[in-house]
Write a protein that holds these residues in place. Structure first.
Motif, PDB file in Angstrom:
ATOM      1  N   GLU A  80      44.512  54.110   3.803  1.00 27.27           N
ATOM      2  CA  GLU A  80      45.393  52.979   3.997  1.00 27.27           C
ATOM      3  C   GLU A  80      46.716  53.297   3.618  1.00 27.27           C
ATOM      4  N   VAL A  81      46.618  53.817   2.524  1.00 23.98           N
ATOM      5  CA  VAL A  81      48.350  54.203   1.873  1.00 23.98           C
ATOM      6  C   VAL A  81      48.971  55.051   2.833  1.00 23.98           C
ATOM      7  N   ALA A  82      48.067  56.043   3.100  1.00 21.09           N
ATOM      8  CA  ALA A  82      48.757  57.055   3.846  1.00 21.09           C
ATOM      9  C   ALA A  82      49.289  56.684   5.348  1.00 21.09           C
ATOM     10  N   THR A  83      48.695  55.690   5.756  1.00 22.69           N
ATOM     11  CA  THR A  83      49.000  55.060   7.131  1.00 22.69           C
ATOM     12  C   THR A  83      50.468  54.297   6.889  1.00 22.69           C
ATOM     13  N   LEU A  84      50.663  53.349   5.913  1.00 20.42           N
ATOM     14  CA  LEU A  84      51.662  52.802   5.573  1.00 20.42           C
ATOM     15  C   LEU A  84      52.921  53.535   5.028  1.00 20.42           C
ATOM     16  N   TRP A  85      52.425  54.589   4.209  1.00 21.95           N
ATOM     17  CA  TRP A  85      53.532  55.541   3.730  1.00 21.95           C
ATOM     18  C   TRP A  85      54.261  56.175   4.872  1.00 21.95           C
ATOM     19  N   GLU A  86      53.396  56.650   6.002  1.00 19.57           N
ATOM     20  CA  GLU A  86      54.030  57.337   7.136  1.00 19.57           C
ATOM     21  C   GLU A  86      54.906  56.277   8.072  1.00 19.57           C
ATOM     22  N   ALA A  87      54.232  55.138   8.391  1.00 20.30           N
ATOM     23  CA  ALA A  87      54.963  54.068   8.896  1.00 20.30           C
ATOM     24  C   ALA A  87      56.469  53.903   8.329  1.00 20.30           C
ATOM     25  N   ALA A 102      63.723  50.632   1.272  1.00 25.86           N
ATOM     26  CA  ALA A 102      63.616  51.283  -0.055  1.00 25.86           C
ATOM     27  C   ALA A 102      62.602  50.375  -1.080  1.00 25.86           C
ATOM     28  N   HIS A 103      62.757  49.258  -1.019  1.00 24.18           N
ATOM     29  CA  HIS A 103      61.867  48.320  -1.644  1.00 24.18           C
ATOM     30  C   HIS A 103      60.202  48.405  -1.294  1.00 24.18           C
ATOM     31  N   PHE A 104      60.343  48.577   0.147  1.00 21.02           N
ATOM     32  CA  PHE A 104      58.962  48.881   0.658  1.00 21.02           C
ATOM     33  C   PHE A 104      58.057  50.138  -0.034  1.00 21.02           C
ATOM     34  N   ARG A 105      59.045  51.051   0.018  1.00 20.41           N
ATOM     35  CA  ARG A 105      58.349  52.216  -0.646  1.00 20.41           C
ATOM     36  C   ARG A 105      57.950  52.263  -1.909  1.00 20.41           C
ATOM     37  N   TRP A 106      58.564  51.346  -2.931  1.00 15.29           N
ATOM     38  CA  TRP A 106      58.186  51.126  -4.076  1.00 15.29           C
ATOM     39  C   TRP A 106      56.995  49.860  -4.230  1.00 15.29           C
ATOM     40  N   LEU A 107      56.844  49.178  -3.163  1.00 16.56           N
ATOM     41  CA  LEU A 107      55.746  48.393  -2.921  1.00 16.56           C
ATOM     42  C   LEU A 107      54.317  49.081  -2.723  1.00 16.56           C
ATOM     43  N   LEU A 108      54.773  50.420  -1.976  1.00 17.33           N
ATOM     44  CA  LEU A 108      53.496  51.294  -1.805  1.00 17.33           C
ATOM     45  C   LEU A 108      52.887  51.728  -3.085  1.00 17.33           C
ATOM     46  N   GLU A 109      53.694  52.179  -3.914  1.00 15.58           N
ATOM     47  CA  GLU A 109      53.327  52.665  -5.258  1.00 15.58           C
ATOM     48  C   GLU A 109      52.605  51.421  -6.025  1.00 15.58           C
ATOM     49  N   GLU A 110      52.916  50.254  -5.722  1.00 10.21           N
ATOM     50  CA  GLU A 110      52.142  49.044  -6.288  1.00 10.21           C
ATOM     51  C   GLU A 110      50.894  48.981  -5.770  1.00 10.21           C
ATOM     52  N   LEU A 111      50.948  49.224  -4.262  1.00  9.69           N
ATOM     53  CA  LEU A 111      49.668  49.164  -3.703  1.00  9.69           C
ATOM     54  C   LEU A 111      48.778  49.976  -4.255  1.00  9.69           C
ATOM     55  N   ARG A 112      49.123  51.338  -4.665  1.00 13.52           N
ATOM     56  CA  ARG A 112      48.216  52.302  -5.083  1.00 13.52           C
ATOM     57  C   ARG A 112      47.562  51.679  -6.335  1.00 13.52           C
TER      58      ARG A 112
END
Length: 139
Positions: A80-87, A102-112
């Motif tokens: 799930e994270v990888a799909t969002l990371w790639e997008a 840039a903010h979305f990139r850090w939200l992915l860390e929060e998602l992890r």
């Protein structure tokens, strides 16, 4: 300094003997660490997110503790994270370094953190569905 110790402990753990069922987890964690800690990361990482590095590293450590109990769950969350990371990576390539990307990139860390170490809490509400909606709004 605390983050430095956490980072080195994680690298040592990843270099050690881990069960084959965790190969995917280990590969994902190594890639995550490459994007968190690299030459110049201290000056490249926005200060508001750099302050959270110890929590991100703690989340990785907790993930490595929990993953052997349910490797399938770990793999599903990682995909799930990888799909969002790639997008997000595609958006970054197309749009450059705009603030939302840039903010979305850090939200992915929060998602992890939310998926793998929920007990550590997140700085703002995140979920796969919430980030998917946000990504769809950017297209």
């Amino acid at each position: 300094r605390r983050a430095s110790g956490q980072y080195h402990a994680l690298r040592k753990r990843l270099a050690g003997s881990l069960p084959p069922t965790l190969l995917h987890t280990v590969a994902d964690v190594r890639e995550q660490l490459e994007h968190l800690v690299y030459p110049g990361f201290v000056t490249d990482t926005p200060p508001q997110w750099l302050a959270h590095l110890p929590r991100y590293l703690k989340a990785i450590a907790l993930r490595l503790e929990k993953a052997p109990r349910d490797p399938g769950r770990d793999r599903r969350h990682a995909l799930e994270v990888a799909t969002l990371w790639e997008a997000n990576r595609r958006c970054t390539n197309a749009e450059g370094d705009d603030p939302d990307t840039a903010h979305f990139r850090w939200l992915l860390e929060e998602l992890r953190v939310s998926l793998f170490a929920q007990e550590l809490g997140t700085v703002e509400p995140v979920s796969v569905a919430r980030l998917q909606r946000r990504m769809m709004g950017r297209r």
